[in-house]
Write a protein that holds these residues in place. Structure first.
Motif, PDB file in Angstrom:
ATOM      1  N   MET A   1       0.065   7.904   2.638  1.00 45.87           N
ATOM      2  CA  MET A   1      -0.849   8.751   1.891  1.00 45.87           C
ATOM      3  C   MET A   1      -1.002   8.197   0.477  1.00 45.87           C
ATOM      4  O   MET A   1      -0.024   8.024  -0.245  1.00 45.87           O
ATOM      5  CB  MET A   1      -0.313  10.186   1.826  1.00 45.87           C
ATOM      6  N   THR A   2      -2.233   7.898   0.106  1.00 45.37           N
ATOM      7  CA  THR A   2      -2.495   7.357  -1.225  1.00 45.37           C
ATOM      8  C   THR A   2      -2.308   8.436  -2.280  1.00 45.37           C
ATOM      9  O   THR A   2      -2.819   9.552  -2.142  1.00 45.37           O
ATOM     10  CB  THR A   2      -3.931   6.813  -1.300  1.00 45.37           C
ATOM     11  N   THR A   3      -1.624   8.101  -3.361  1.00 44.02           N
ATOM     12  CA  THR A   3      -1.346   9.075  -4.409  1.00 44.02           C
ATOM     13  C   THR A   3      -2.123   8.756  -5.681  1.00 44.02           C
ATOM     14  O   THR A   3      -2.628   7.648  -5.869  1.00 44.02           O
ATOM     15  CB  THR A   3       0.154   9.096  -4.747  1.00 44.02           C
ATOM     16  N   ILE A   4      -2.187   9.755  -6.543  1.00 42.54           N
ATOM     17  CA  ILE A   4      -2.806   9.583  -7.859  1.00 42.54           C
ATOM     18  C   ILE A   4      -2.088   8.473  -8.634  1.00 42.54           C
ATOM     19  O   ILE A   4      -2.731   7.645  -9.299  1.00 42.54           O
ATOM     20  CB  ILE A   4      -2.747  10.902  -8.653  1.00 42.54           C
ATOM     21  N   LYS A   5      -0.781   8.437  -8.535  1.00 40.41           N
ATOM     22  CA  LYS A   5      -0.001   7.439  -9.277  1.00 40.41           C
ATOM     23  C   LYS A   5      -0.338   6.025  -8.826  1.00 40.41           C
ATOM     24  O   LYS A   5      -0.410   5.104  -9.653  1.00 40.41           O
ATOM     25  CB  LYS A   5       1.491   7.705  -9.112  1.00 40.41           C
ATOM     26  N   TYR A  47      -7.965   6.786  -0.373  1.00 40.79           N
ATOM     27  CA  TYR A  47      -7.606   8.099  -0.923  1.00 40.79           C
ATOM     28  C   TYR A  47      -8.331   9.226  -0.192  1.00 40.79           C
ATOM     29  O   TYR A  47      -7.740  10.267   0.118  1.00 40.79           O
ATOM     30  CB  TYR A  47      -7.936   8.133  -2.410  1.00 40.79           C
ATOM     31  N   TRP A  48      -9.623   9.023   0.121  1.00 37.66           N
ATOM     32  CA  TRP A  48     -10.418  10.119   0.678  1.00 37.66           C
ATOM     33  C   TRP A  48     -10.034  10.438   2.121  1.00 37.66           C
ATOM     34  O   TRP A  48     -10.318  11.546   2.597  1.00 37.66           O
ATOM     35  CB  TRP A  48     -11.904   9.774   0.589  1.00 37.66           C
ATOM     36  N   ARG A 310     -17.349   6.711   0.995  1.00 35.49           N
ATOM     37  CA  ARG A 310     -17.207   5.903   2.219  1.00 35.49           C
ATOM     38  C   ARG A 310     -18.344   4.882   2.278  1.00 35.49           C
ATOM     39  O   ARG A 310     -19.215   4.948   3.160  1.00 35.49           O
ATOM     40  CB  ARG A 310     -17.212   6.797   3.461  1.00 35.49           C
ATOM     41  N   PRO A 311     -18.358   3.942   1.345  1.00 39.40           N
ATOM     42  CA  PRO A 311     -19.494   3.018   1.223  1.00 39.40           C
ATOM     43  C   PRO A 311     -19.653   2.056   2.395  1.00 39.40           C
ATOM     44  O   PRO A 311     -20.719   1.439   2.517  1.00 39.40           O
ATOM     45  CB  PRO A 311     -19.184   2.264  -0.075  1.00 39.40           C
TER      46      PRO A 311
END
Length: 335
Positions: A1-5, A47-48, A310-311
């Protein structure tokens, strides 16, 4: 899981700045470059995928293309533009309007995406240049480059089929069509979908297409000209009803019919497409298929937001159905 940090570490900005941006803090003040960099990294790190419930509030451009030569056509796109402006204000987004594609290309780094409104010709080479610097774009009502950008358009082929079916249900089997030619894309003249659909669908129903008249631009002046042509050829053999491809043409056709004492709806009935404001005030008022502009704008902004996060997804072309607004030019007994 991608985090803000993780996003903060790779971008070089503080976790607080990243968090405020991704959570749409209205008081956050950062440059477009900073915003673009953080969003690009968030996209790349996925992240999304783990935060699908979140929506971003991008800074967008409006590419507005009208020729100012045809008042009623301009009125339609002016109304689309106003719906977009009002929705942007409602959703607390930031937007700047560009009237020239080259200006937008020069300032592309200030935005995360754009909305295109209007039908004025754009060269394919310009669209390719725009895609290189600002690939996230959604055109509303038109689709000049479906291989490059998304679009939200009215479902005109279905509208034409619905009109023919409605005439038939009302006992009308002699149906005419008046339309204009399609747009030019990269110097290639295209046929308009409404006229193509009319001829093909009428043939599948085993019906005569001899009252089909397609020529020139979608303007009141050309509608008047085509109305005169139709009467010169068929005044003593008018179809029971006409489907006219746009309100702009229909207003001109109706003027020509009135001058020649052709009574609508007694001598022939008329259905039009667009449901612009003017059709309520002509004589007789025109029955017309309504294009829900606000819904198209809402869908365009939602589509653009999803595209920005989601490009890499495939390009999409969304068709929105129309609904008939009945007035005196044709009052169906059965809808």
């Amino acid at each position: 899981m991608t985090t803000i940090k993780e996003i903060a570490l790779e971008s070089g900005y503080s976790p607080a700045t990243v968090s405020r941006l991704l959570n749409n803090d209205p008081n956050l003040s950062i440059t477009a470059d900073t915003k673009n960099k953080i969003l690009e990294i968030a996209n790349r790190l996925g992240y999304w995928e783990d935060h699908q419930e979140k929506k971003i509030k991008p800074t967008i451009a409006l590419l507005y293309r009208v020729n100012h030569k045809e008042q009623l056509q301009d009125e339609y796109f002016t109304s689309l533009k106003q719906a977009l402006v009002s929705t942007v204000e409602r959703d607390a987004l930031k937007m700047k309007t560009f009237y020239d594609i080259e200006d937008l290309i020069k300032n592309a780094s200030l935005f995360q995406g754009f909305i295109g409104v209007g039908a004025e010709l754009i060269e394919n080479a310009q669209l390719v240049k725009l895609h290189k610097v600002l690939p996230n774009g959604v055109f509303v009502d038109t689709n000049p480059a479906p291989e490059l950008f998304d679009s939200i358009r009215p479902n005109l082929p279905l509208t034409v089929k619905n009109a023919i079916d409605l005439f038939i249900k009302n006992g009308i089997d002699k149906i005419g069509f008046i339309g204009g030619v399609g747009p030019k894309h990269d110097h290639i003249q295209e046929n308009d979908l409404r006229s193509i659909t009319f001829v093909e669908y009428m043939k599948t129903r085993g019906m005569d297409t001899k009252w089909t008249c397609v020529e020139g631009p979608f303007s009141v002046e050309n509608g008047y000209k085509l109305g005169k042509q139709v009467l010169a050829k068929y005044k003593n053999d008018l179809p029971e009803a006409f489907l006219i491809a746009s309100d702009t043409l229909a207003v001109g056709v109706l003027q020509a019919f009135n001058e020649e004492n052709v009574n609508v709806p007694k001598d022939t009935k008329i259905l039009s497409i667009n449901n612009s404001n003017v059709v309520k005030y002509v004589s007789p008022p025109l029955s017309s298929f309504n294009i829900n502009q606000q819904e198209m704008i809402d869908m365009a902004l939602d589509t653009l937001t999803r595209l920005i996060i989601r490009p890499d997804r495939p390009k999409i072309d969304i068709r929105m159905n129309t609904n008939l607004v009945v007035r005196k030019s044709f009052v169906p007994q059965e809808k």
